[in-house]
Enzyme design. Sequence first.
Site, short mmCIF file in Angstrom:
data_model
loop_
_atom_site.label_atom_id
_atom_site.label_comp_id
_atom_site.label_asym_id
_atom_site.label_seq_id
_atom_site.Cartn_x
_atom_site.Cartn_y
_atom_site.Cartn_z
N CYS A 452 -2.65 -9.32 -4.70
CA CYS A 452 -3.73 -8.90 -3.81
C CYS A 452 -5.08 -9.59 -4.07
O CYS A 452 -5.72 -10.01 -3.10
CB CYS A 452 -3.88 -7.37 -3.81
SG CYS A 452 -3.32 -6.52 -5.27
N ARG A 481 4.49 -8.79 -15.56
CA ARG A 481 3.89 -7.55 -16.04
C ARG A 481 4.39 -7.27 -17.46
O ARG A 481 5.59 -7.37 -17.74
CB ARG A 481 4.23 -6.38 -15.11
CG ARG A 481 3.58 -6.58 -13.75
CD ARG A 481 3.81 -5.43 -12.80
NE ARG A 481 3.23 -5.77 -11.50
CZ ARG A 481 3.41 -5.08 -10.39
NH1 ARG A 481 4.16 -3.99 -10.41
NH2 ARG A 481 2.85 -5.45 -9.26
N GLN A 499 8.51 -10.73 -5.49
CA GLN A 499 8.69 -9.68 -4.50
C GLN A 499 8.20 -10.14 -3.13
O GLN A 499 7.51 -11.15 -3.01
CB GLN A 499 8.00 -8.39 -4.93
CG GLN A 499 6.52 -8.46 -5.10
CD GLN A 499 5.96 -7.11 -5.55
OE1 GLN A 499 6.69 -6.26 -6.05
NE2 GLN A 499 4.68 -6.92 -5.40
N ASP A 501 5.84 -9.64 -1.21
CA ASP A 501 4.49 -9.10 -1.22
C ASP A 501 3.73 -9.57 0.02
O ASP A 501 3.68 -10.77 0.30
CB ASP A 501 3.77 -9.57 -2.49
CG ASP A 501 2.66 -8.65 -2.91
OD1 ASP A 501 2.50 -7.60 -2.27
OD2 ASP A 501 1.96 -8.97 -3.87
N HIS A 503 0.06 -8.81 2.44
CA HIS A 503 -1.21 -8.11 2.67
C HIS A 503 -1.68 -8.40 4.09
O HIS A 503 -1.73 -9.56 4.51
CB HIS A 503 -2.25 -8.54 1.64
CG HIS A 503 -1.87 -8.15 0.25
ND1 HIS A 503 -1.25 -9.00 -0.61
CD2 HIS A 503 -2.00 -6.96 -0.40
CE1 HIS A 503 -1.01 -8.36 -1.75
NE2 HIS A 503 -1.45 -7.13 -1.64
N LYS A 586 -1.59 6.28 1.27
CA LYS A 586 -0.41 5.41 1.22
C LYS A 586 0.81 6.14 1.77
O LYS A 586 0.84 7.37 1.85
CB LYS A 586 -0.13 4.95 -0.21
CG LYS A 586 0.21 6.08 -1.17
CD LYS A 586 0.56 5.57 -2.56
CE LYS A 586 0.92 6.72 -3.50
NZ LYS A 586 1.40 6.25 -4.80
N HIS A 658 -1.61 -3.11 1.88
CA HIS A 658 -0.63 -3.64 0.94
C HIS A 658 0.74 -3.16 1.41
O HIS A 658 0.92 -1.98 1.69
CB HIS A 658 -0.85 -3.10 -0.47
CG HIS A 658 -2.22 -3.32 -1.02
ND1 HIS A 658 -2.49 -4.24 -2.02
CD2 HIS A 658 -3.41 -2.70 -0.75
CE1 HIS A 658 -3.78 -4.18 -2.32
NE2 HIS A 658 -4.35 -3.27 -1.57
#
Length: 792
Positions: A452, A481, A499, A501, A503, A586, A658
């Site tokens: 992000c 991570r 992933q 991912d 945005h 969310k 997200h």
Amino acid sequence: MPPETSNDKPTLRANGTTALPIHSEIPESEVSQTVDLKKAQKVHANEPPEKKASTARGKSQMGEASSKDPNSNDTRMSSLSKFVSERNELFNELKRKRDAEVLSKDHPVIQVVLDLGFDKNGLLRPEMPVAAKAWESTPGSFLRHLDKKISSDVVVAKVDGKELWDLDRPLERDCRVSYIPFSSPEGRNVFWHSSAHVLGEAAECYYGCLLSHGPPVEQGFFYDMAIEGGQVVKESDWSPLESKAAKFFKEKQTFDRLHVSIPDLKKMFGYSKYKMYYIENLLPSEGSTVYRCGSLVDLCLGPHIQNTSKIKAFQIMKNSSCYFRGDKNDDSLQRIYGVAFPDKKQMTEHKQFLEEAAKRDHRRIGIEQELFFFNDVSPGSTFLLPHGTRIFNALQKLLRSEYLKRGYSEVQSPNMYDSDLWKKSGHWQHYSEDMFVLDVEKKKWALKPMNCPGHCIMFGHRERSYRELPIRMADFGVLHRNEASGALNGMTRVRKFQQDDTHIFCTQDQITEEIEGLFDFLKCIYGLFGFPFRLKLSTRPEKFLGHIETWDIAEGKLKDALNSFTASGGGQWELNEGDGAFYGPKIDITISDALRRDWQCATIQLDFQLPQNFELEYMTAEVGAKAKTAATDEAPTDGSTARPKMLGPGRARPVMVHRAIVGSFERFMAILTEHFGGKWPFWISPRQILVIPVMAGVNDYVEEVQRLFKAQKMYVDIDLSGNTMPKKIRTGQLQQYNFIFVVGAQEKESRSVNIRNRDDPETQAKGELVPLEEAIGKLKALKKERRLINAI
């Protein structure tokens, strides 16, 4: 923030309470010094002399208790350490005072409405108002109004749709009460949490140990403990522990709740450095609750079941070592896992489930099918072999094809960033311990754990206009991570991953349409794999950024999208009030696999904070007019005094969405492996076709068949080995090829193939004779249409 953000460190819940950490298991390859209980029962330097004396007595008494034969037949209380008795005496004293206070309160009439949920036909039952008094009436007292079939399955209550509430805890105000059964995830968690307390009580009596932490987990519960002299739990201990637990069930021990101040908590648990750690580091200043169950008094937020008689089946499943706080440099503790049910039949079904789950374990199938492996040279990082990479590439190809249809733009962003970027985003303050940090040229850098902030940089690198919005950035970049070593678990918990991912940068007016588009995306992807899914909206927490009005608008738009999804036949959605992220509401999406296990892969999160932190803006259509903002500018999250620059006329901040659908590819591959049991649908299968000759004289035709199907971008292997034909076929079946072509003189002459379908037993003895060109056409269609059923 993408969905794989959980870790084993203490976390603060939205309501300000603290979730205690789940300690990481010790890998078998690591050895750690076991705990010294004399150190564990430490005397705090800031304690008054009388407290030090009390703790010192506790040390001595711990030694006395542990020297006894744990299998002795002494009564339970006489076998307990004196520090346990002192702890319990203090609880009793404080409980008497609290009960007297409650008794002296006014008990006014309150308005209570029972929400009885849906009946077996999916119809909403009518609400039921009941007579009640504050500080006197309990949710459990109203169960008599319910049908026995409903009430018998109730584990816990929920007040006003928000707070789980003990059935025997008096209500305090006007409220709506609903009931949570064992069959629900919340109900199971409460039931297993209560069962963990019983396990803790049994362990404390049996070993004279110091308890650390005992939470519910996905398939039951565990309790961590330190045992005198570095003693380890043995399998021979399981039966005596289960016998003690069975005795406690017959005693119908109640779970008694009490709120205790921090000073009294320190008196109550001063004998244990583990409890003191939680008290001093994780609890709010006003104190916390403890629960008593039989002889066990433990720090706990609750809630719990009414009494231990509700537990009808209880079994210890395994034991291991673990690190306190998930830190390999900290004490090594003993962990005991268990599972419990309100019905013996459910225990039998659970054991059958575990057997099937073991057969489908992705770690076993991954090795058998040569998909991936792990190596200690890079713990938590998957070595994806050629056949595993085929599955990975098929998933990415699927998503890329959908991105093209749905207006996404794929981007690539750096893998490592200056720490200044993470400070600006707020991740450095809240997430740095979970990042891999490097020192480069006298500066701190970190490998990215999420995309992000980088996407914010990409949005803001030039002037943006409202005409460009929405901008949908997709990134398959590698993420890292720093998960605790004991938390690593095959491909479901890794340190290096990729992933899907994405945005989305959009205006407030575009939120509903974007969310509806994401729901359609979910249906498309999950439908291909046969995953049903559920939606849960998490709303504004107590601690949040931005203005309430902005949150209300955003939550309203999400509800509109969810209601529209339901109206179109998408199923009911669930409200999870107060559990949103601090930066925006969310929607969590949970899928169910073939074993009816729930997995959260997808998430949709609205974010007002990052666009503000990075001062993102776009030109609006209202040139010269007062700017609209997606979120009112607040002080930055990094604690600095600098504020974002004010927006000028005709400027506005975008809303950032997200979203991930499959989540990490590694984790999704693990889920798919277990969902299909290694029997992959044709379009994603790493082994699609195996061609076997009946005789050496047709080897040239076998090789031609391989070339023709490979030309259609199918994975085709041939077996020209000296093995017998039955052995070749059996080997192909074990390797889960979707189709096995058996080719002999007849097939060569007629230019056909004899096809055996992996999932059709009728074709196993002798397959179906299909002309070669027809077989190519049918399998091309099967692959292109991404059908779930393996049939042509």
